[in-house]
Design an enzyme around this catalytic site. Structure first.
Site, PDB file in Angstrom:
ATOM      1  N   THR A  18       0.823  -1.221   0.000  1.00  0.00           N
ATOM      2  CA  THR A  18       0.000   0.000   0.000  1.00  0.00           C
ATOM      3  C   THR A  18       0.846   1.255   0.000  1.00  0.00           C
ATOM      4  OG1 THR A  18      -1.709  -1.158   1.202  1.00  0.00           O
ATOM      5  CG2 THR A  18      -1.760   1.217   1.358  1.00  0.00           C
ATOM      6  N   TYR A  32      -7.709   0.390  -4.100  1.00  0.00           N
ATOM      7  CA  TYR A  32      -6.538   0.967  -4.776  1.00  0.00           C
ATOM      8  C   TYR A  32      -5.672  -0.171  -5.276  1.00  0.00           C
ATOM      9  CZ  TYR A  32      -4.591  -0.270  -0.271  1.00  0.00           C
ATOM     10  OH  TYR A  32      -4.233  -0.975   0.849  1.00  0.00           O
ATOM     11  N   SER A  65       1.745  -7.670  -0.842  1.00  0.00           N
ATOM     12  CA  SER A  65       2.507  -8.662  -0.063  1.00  0.00           C
ATOM     13  C   SER A  65       1.787  -9.997   0.098  1.00  0.00           C
ATOM     14  CB  SER A  65       2.915  -8.101   1.293  1.00  0.00           C
ATOM     15  OG  SER A  65       1.811  -7.995   2.146  1.00  0.00           O
ATOM     16  N   THR A  98       1.585  -4.523   4.228  1.00  0.00           N
ATOM     17  CA  THR A  98       1.422  -4.842   5.652  1.00  0.00           C
ATOM     18  C   THR A  98       0.817  -6.237   5.885  1.00  0.00           C
ATOM     19  OG1 THR A  98      -0.758  -3.795   5.696  1.00  0.00           O
ATOM     20  CG2 THR A  98       1.124  -2.421   6.313  1.00  0.00           C
ATOM     21  N   ASP A  99       0.190  -6.809   4.841  1.00  0.00           N
ATOM     22  CA  ASP A  99      -0.544  -8.056   5.078  1.00  0.00           C
ATOM     23  C   ASP A  99       0.354  -9.225   5.482  1.00  0.00           C
ATOM     24  OD1 ASP A  99      -2.843  -6.725   4.633  1.00  0.00           O
ATOM     25  OD2 ASP A  99      -3.303  -7.629   2.704  1.00  0.00           O
ATOM     26  N   LYS A 171       0.046  -7.974  12.991  1.00  0.00           N
ATOM     27  CA  LYS A 171      -0.941  -7.034  12.457  1.00  0.00           C
ATOM     28  C   LYS A 171      -2.246  -7.269  13.203  1.00  0.00           C
ATOM     29  CE  LYS A 171      -2.836  -5.015   8.281  1.00  0.00           C
ATOM     30  NZ  LYS A 171      -2.991  -5.040   6.817  1.00  0.00           N
ATOM     31  N   GLU A 292      -1.883 -32.903  28.625  1.00  0.00           N
ATOM     32  CA  GLU A 292      -2.666 -33.669  27.634  1.00  0.00           C
ATOM     33  C   GLU A 292      -2.129 -33.525  26.210  1.00  0.00           C
ATOM     34  OE1 GLU A 292      -6.257 -30.554  28.008  1.00  0.00           O
ATOM     35  OE2 GLU A 292      -6.677 -32.187  26.634  1.00  0.00           O
TER      36      GLU A 292
HETATM   37  N1  GLU Z   1      -2.668  -6.303   0.597  1.00  0.00           N
HETATM   38  C1  GLU Z   1      -1.645  -5.361   0.228  1.00  0.00           C
HETATM   39  C2  GLU Z   1      -0.285  -5.775   0.719  1.00  0.00           C
HETATM   40  O1  GLU Z   1      -0.128  -6.394   1.736  1.00  0.00           O
HETATM   41  C3  GLU Z   1      -1.951  -4.025   0.729  1.00  0.00           C
HETATM   42  C4  GLU Z   1      -1.993  -3.957   2.225  1.00  0.00           C
HETATM   43  C5  GLU Z   1      -0.935  -3.071   2.772  1.00  0.00           C
HETATM   44  O2  GLU Z   1       0.160  -2.916   2.237  1.00  0.00           O
HETATM   45  O3  GLU Z   1      -1.224  -2.475   3.811  1.00  0.00           O
HETATM   46  O4  GLU Z   1       0.659  -5.444   0.082  1.00  0.00           O
END
Ligand code: GLU
Length: 340
Positions: A18, A32, A65, A98-99, A171, A292
């Protein structure tokens, strides 16, 4: 301010996400395209960054990502090791979606030496957005990468002014700019107005930083599956993974618990030498040893995603055909890596 030529040099390696994302209007924050802008364009949005450090932009890739794979980790790890070995650089910052940032960060923490700072950052709003958070996050990440106090702390993550350890950061939000937290151990410090502040010294090397250095650049890591436990979960999910994977991480209920039928299936794996690590789907708190489940490996503080990274690398470093030896090695690795 120091003259530009005396400032430390930091490599800024861009991988996508992003932070390099573009939307149709400044008001659009959700829909986006991630991973569009090149690193030079990101740097243009940072007036004054040349007062923090000399920056050498490196375009490694431009991916959302969720498409990053363990093969990409290997290429990235090798590239980072090359940059860190270059005496011209005091440290490096990486931009990343960020993913899966927390997985890449932990992988790099395990394979890179814990000396020069390696700092990952990302953004929750695309670069075109009103109040985009990317530029300030890059400024803060570069400031930490150039900071002598960041030396020897392993791989770090800087977002929204917080400095977090790669091993602990997860995250925790789909949309908030405060997207990462270390829920149990807290952050290591903050960047305040561009200045890094660490709450404690760096006398204790972070557990396992660089422990898997022998695997830097190795593209083929063993397959490890994550099974998400839920009420009435079908056993054939477990069987599917037992037949294909070399290790399993259970995102268990509560303190790493699981339905009895699943336990029976997974136990057959452990008995055959296929390691199963218990983690928790709750998102916080340690997964402790339990009588267990004594045969399974407790994941401690590690999230399921991080436990998978450690198990993949751990299986890669356990160079023995002896299943008992391999399981002992993995137990030790998790006892250290999962420690509070
Ligand atoms: N899903 C995309 C990624 O991880 C955009 C999310 C982000 O970067 O915050 O690259």
């Amino acid at each position: 301010m120091a003259s530009t030529s005396t400032l430390p040099q930091v490599a800024l390696l861009a991988t996508g996400g992003t932070i390099a994302g573009v939307a149709s209007t400044p008001l659009e924050q959700i829909s986006y395209q991630a991973g569009v802008l090149p690193v030079e364009r990101m740097l243009e949005s940072l007036p004054g960054i040349d007062g923090v450090a000399r920056i050498a932009g490196v375009q490694w890739g431009n991916l959302p990502s969720e498409n990053i794979t363990p093969k990409d980790w290997a290429v990235l790890g090798k590239k980072c090791a090359e940059i860190l070995a270059n005496p011209d650089f005091c440290g490096m910052a990486l931009t990343h979606g960020t993913d899966t940032l927390e997985e890449t960060a932990f992988y790099l923490d395990l394979v890179l030496p814990p000396g020069k700072p390696v700092v990952l950052t990302g953004a929750m709003r695309p670069a075109t957005s009103l109040s985009a958070d990317g530029p300030i996050n890059i400024r803060d990440a570069v400031a930490v990468a150039a900071c002598p106090a960041a030396y020897g702390r392993g791989v770090l993550l800087v977002m929204n002014g917080r400095i977090l350890a790669a091993r602990a950061a997860v995250k925790v939000s789909t949309l908030d700019v405060e997207a990462f937290r270390a829920l149990e151990s807290g952050c290591l410090g903050r960047v305040i107005n561009g200045e890094p502040h660490f709450y404690h010294g760096n006398e204790h090397a972070p557990p396992l930083s660089g422990a898997c250095a022998a695997l830097t650049g190795q593209p083929e890591l063993p397959r490890v599956d994550i099974l998400y436990a839920c009420a009435g979960m079908p056993e054939d999910l477990a069987r599917h993974s037992l037949e294909r994977a070399q290790g399993i991480v259970l995102a268990g209920m509560g303190n790493g618990s699981m339905p009895q039928r699943i336990c029976r299936e997974l136990r057959t794996g452990m008995t055959a030498g296929l390691p199963v690590v218990r983690t928790s789907r709750t998102g916080s708190g340690p997964v402790t040893p339990l009588e267990e489940y004594a045969d399974f490996i407790p994941g401690g503080m590690l999230s399921a995603a991080k436990a998978r990274v450690l198990l993949m690398l751990g299986l890669g470093t356990a160079q023995s055909d002896d299943a008992i030896f391999r399981l002992r090695h993995l137990r030790q690795l998790f006892a250290v890596g999962g420690k509070l």
